[in-house]
Design a protein around this motif. Structure first.
Motif, PDB file in Angstrom:
ATOM      1  N   GLY A  35       0.804  -1.216   0.000  1.00 33.72           N
ATOM      2  CA  GLY A  35       0.000   0.000   0.000  1.00 33.72           C
ATOM      3  C   GLY A  35       0.835   1.263   0.000  1.00 33.72           C
ATOM      4  O   GLY A  35       0.397   2.314  -0.474  1.00 33.72           O
ATOM      5  N   PHE A  36       2.036   1.154   0.522  1.00 37.07           N
ATOM      6  CA  PHE A  36       2.948   2.296   0.534  1.00 37.07           C
ATOM      7  C   PHE A  36       3.596   2.510  -0.827  1.00 37.07           C
ATOM      8  O   PHE A  36       4.226   3.523  -1.076  1.00 37.07           O
ATOM      9  CB  PHE A  36       4.011   2.076   1.617  1.00 37.07           C
ATOM     10  N   GLY A  37       3.455   1.536  -1.722  1.00 36.08           N
ATOM     11  CA  GLY A  37       3.969   1.675  -3.080  1.00 36.08           C
ATOM     12  C   GLY A  37       5.232   0.885  -3.369  1.00 36.08           C
ATOM     13  O   GLY A  37       5.820   1.031  -4.436  1.00 36.08           O
ATOM     14  N   PHE A  38       5.641   0.044  -2.446  1.00 41.11           N
ATOM     15  CA  PHE A  38       6.833  -0.768  -2.669  1.00 41.11           C
ATOM     16  C   PHE A  38       6.476  -2.059  -3.386  1.00 41.11           C
ATOM     17  O   PHE A  38       5.365  -2.563  -3.272  1.00 41.11           O
ATOM     18  CB  PHE A  38       7.514  -1.122  -1.340  1.00 41.11           C
ATOM     19  N   GLU A  39       7.445  -2.604  -4.090  1.00 42.53           N
ATOM     20  CA  GLU A  39       7.320  -3.925  -4.701  1.00 42.53           C
ATOM     21  C   GLU A  39       7.996  -4.918  -3.773  1.00 42.53           C
ATOM     22  O   GLU A  39       9.166  -4.748  -3.403  1.00 42.53           O
ATOM     23  CB  GLU A  39       7.994  -3.942  -6.073  1.00 42.53           C
ATOM     24  N   LEU A  40       7.281  -5.940  -3.362  1.00 47.55           N
ATOM     25  CA  LEU A  40       7.819  -6.949  -2.468  1.00 47.55           C
ATOM     26  C   LEU A  40       8.663  -7.932  -3.265  1.00 47.55           C
ATOM     27  O   LEU A  40       8.209  -8.483  -4.266  1.00 47.55           O
ATOM     28  CB  LEU A  40       6.671  -7.678  -1.773  1.00 47.55           C
ATOM     29  N   GLY A  51      11.563   0.200  -4.550  1.00 45.49           N
ATOM     30  CA  GLY A  51      10.633   1.158  -5.130  1.00 45.49           C
ATOM     31  C   GLY A  51      11.367   2.379  -5.639  1.00 45.49           C
ATOM     32  O   GLY A  51      12.574   2.534  -5.425  1.00 45.49           O
ATOM     33  N   ILE A  52      10.633   3.239  -6.324  1.00 44.88           N
ATOM     34  CA  ILE A  52      11.182   4.489  -6.837  1.00 44.88           C
ATOM     35  C   ILE A  52      10.287   5.620  -6.367  1.00 44.88           C
ATOM     36  O   ILE A  52       9.067   5.579  -6.552  1.00 44.88           O
ATOM     37  CB  ILE A  52      11.262   4.482  -8.375  1.00 44.88           C
ATOM     38  N   VAL A  53      10.907   6.614  -5.747  1.00 42.59           N
ATOM     39  CA  VAL A  53      10.191   7.809  -5.314  1.00 42.59           C
ATOM     40  C   VAL A  53      10.314   8.837  -6.432  1.00 42.59           C
ATOM     41  O   VAL A  53      11.423   9.197  -6.824  1.00 42.59           O
ATOM     42  CB  VAL A  53      10.773   8.364  -3.992  1.00 42.59           C
ATOM     43  N   HIS A  54       9.187   9.291  -6.936  1.00 44.81           N
ATOM     44  CA  HIS A  54       9.162  10.278  -8.019  1.00 44.81           C
ATOM     45  C   HIS A  54       8.853  11.652  -7.424  1.00 44.81           C
ATOM     46  O   HIS A  54       7.909  11.803  -6.667  1.00 44.81           O
ATOM     47  CB  HIS A  54       8.069   9.942  -9.043  1.00 44.81           C
ATOM     48  N   SER A  55       9.656  12.644  -7.780  1.00 44.95           N
ATOM     49  CA  SER A  55       9.371  14.032  -7.420  1.00 44.95           C
ATOM     50  C   SER A  55       9.486  14.870  -8.687  1.00 44.95           C
ATOM     51  O   SER A  55       9.818  14.355  -9.753  1.00 44.95           O
ATOM     52  CB  SER A  55      10.340  14.536  -6.348  1.00 44.95           C
ATOM     53  N   LYS A  56       9.225  16.145  -8.556  1.00 42.57           N
ATOM     54  CA  LYS A  56       9.316  17.018  -9.736  1.00 42.57           C
ATOM     55  C   LYS A  56      10.739  17.087 -10.284  1.00 42.57           C
ATOM     56  O   LYS A  56      10.941  17.162 -11.484  1.00 42.57           O
ATOM     57  CB  LYS A  56       8.845  18.426  -9.382  1.00 42.57           C
ATOM     58  N   ALA A  57      11.719  17.048  -9.384  1.00 37.34           N
ATOM     59  CA  ALA A  57      13.103  17.264  -9.793  1.00 37.34           C
ATOM     60  C   ALA A  57      13.889  15.976 -10.053  1.00 37.34           C
ATOM     61  O   ALA A  57      14.794  15.973 -10.885  1.00 37.34           O
ATOM     62  CB  ALA A  57      13.824  18.090  -8.734  1.00 37.34           C
ATOM     63  N   GLY A  86      15.745   5.791  -6.213  1.00 42.28           N
ATOM     64  CA  GLY A  86      15.520   4.379  -5.938  1.00 42.28           C
ATOM     65  C   GLY A  86      15.652   4.105  -4.451  1.00 42.28           C
ATOM     66  O   GLY A  86      16.504   4.684  -3.772  1.00 42.28           O
ATOM     67  N   VAL A  87      14.792   3.224  -3.951  1.00 46.44           N
ATOM     68  CA  VAL A  87      14.775   2.914  -2.521  1.00 46.44           C
ATOM     69  C   VAL A  87      14.761   1.403  -2.327  1.00 46.44           C
ATOM     70  O   VAL A  87      14.010   0.689  -3.001  1.00 46.44           O
ATOM     71  CB  VAL A  87      13.536   3.531  -1.833  1.00 46.44           C
ATOM     72  N   LEU A  88      15.609   0.924  -1.425  1.00 42.94           N
ATOM     73  CA  LEU A  88      15.609  -0.476  -0.997  1.00 42.94           C
ATOM     74  C   LEU A  88      15.227  -0.527   0.474  1.00 42.94           C
ATOM     75  O   LEU A  88      15.649   0.330   1.259  1.00 42.94           O
ATOM     76  CB  LEU A  88      16.979  -1.110  -1.189  1.00 42.94           C
ATOM     77  N   LYS A 117      19.611   9.313  -1.639  1.00 46.88           N
ATOM     78  CA  LYS A 117      19.469  10.592  -0.934  1.00 46.88           C
ATOM     79  C   LYS A 117      19.085  10.324   0.511  1.00 46.88           C
ATOM     80  O   LYS A 117      18.063   9.690   0.782  1.00 46.88           O
ATOM     81  CB  LYS A 117      18.411  11.467  -1.601  1.00 46.88           C
ATOM     82  N   ASP A 118      19.905  10.818   1.442  1.00 48.77           N
ATOM     83  CA  ASP A 118      19.665  10.589   2.863  1.00 48.77           C
ATOM     84  C   ASP A 118      18.314  11.112   3.315  1.00 48.77           C
ATOM     85  O   ASP A 118      17.646  10.493   4.144  1.00 48.77           O
ATOM     86  CB  ASP A 118      20.753  11.258   3.709  1.00 48.77           C
ATOM     87  N   THR A 119      17.902  12.252   2.784  1.00 45.61           N
ATOM     88  CA  THR A 119      16.636  12.844   3.208  1.00 45.61           C
ATOM     89  C   THR A 119      15.443  11.954   2.837  1.00 45.61           C
ATOM     90  O   THR A 119      14.470  11.873   3.578  1.00 45.61           O
ATOM     91  CB  THR A 119      16.442  14.250   2.602  1.00 45.61           C
ATOM     92  N   VAL A 120      15.536  11.268   1.715  1.00 43.23           N
ATOM     93  CA  VAL A 120      14.466  10.352   1.298  1.00 43.23           C
ATOM     94  C   VAL A 120      14.413   9.164   2.253  1.00 43.23           C
ATOM     95  O   VAL A 120      13.333   8.773   2.709  1.00 43.23           O
ATOM     96  CB  VAL A 120      14.672   9.894  -0.158  1.00 43.23           C
ATOM     97  N   SER A 121      15.556   8.605   2.585  1.00 46.90           N
ATOM     98  CA  SER A 121      15.600   7.480   3.522  1.00 46.90           C
ATOM     99  C   SER A 121      15.010   7.868   4.871  1.00 46.90           C
ATOM    100  O   SER A 121      14.218   7.118   5.453  1.00 46.90           O
ATOM    101  CB  SER A 121      17.038   6.995   3.721  1.00 46.90           C
ATOM    102  N   GLN A 122      15.382   9.028   5.363  1.00 51.46           N
ATOM    103  CA  GLN A 122      14.893   9.487   6.662  1.00 51.46           C
ATOM    104  C   GLN A 122      13.383   9.683   6.653  1.00 51.46           C
ATOM    105  O   GLN A 122      12.683   9.266   7.579  1.00 51.46           O
ATOM    106  CB  GLN A 122      15.579  10.783   7.068  1.00 51.46           C
ATOM    107  N   ARG A 123      12.868  10.298   5.602  1.00 55.07           N
ATOM    108  CA  ARG A 123      11.422  10.572   5.535  1.00 55.07           C
ATOM    109  C   ARG A 123      10.621   9.281   5.415  1.00 55.07           C
ATOM    110  O   ARG A 123       9.592   9.125   6.083  1.00 55.07           O
ATOM    111  CB  ARG A 123      11.117  11.509   4.365  1.00 55.07           C
TER     112      ARG A 123
END
Length: 79
Positions: A12-17, A32-38, A42-44, A64-70
């Motif tokens: 539901g959070f958008g990850f692929e298991l 998964g991949i987090v998409h933003s405007k800029a 990629g996230v593991l 990006k550390d900020t993505v991991s933290q959020r």
């Protein structure tokens, strides 16, 4: 600590298991991949349940550390 509920939350959070990636079959491994405007990031993720302690260990890696933290902050509330 129901495995099916945990799977539903991660999906539901958008990850692929990813099945059969971790040597421990109780662990959940996701990508998964987090998409933003800029940028796209990629996230593991690995979620390790500890049944006797009724706790989880959550590990998140991204470029990006900020993505991991959020993501960690958001998932912390779910588990």
């Amino acid at each position: 600590m129901d495995a099916e509920v945990t799977k539903s939350k991660l999906l539901g959070f958008g990850f692929e298991l990813l099945e059969n990636v971790d040597p421990n079959p109780e662990n959940f491994v996701c990508a998964g991949i987090v998409h933003s405007k800029a940028v796209q990031v990629g996230v593991l993720l690995r979620l390790e349940p500890n049944m006797p302690a009724q706790m989880y260990r959550l590990t998140i890696r991204s470029s990006k550390d900020t993505v991991s933290q959020r993501i960690c902050e958001l998932l912390f509330e779910q588990f």
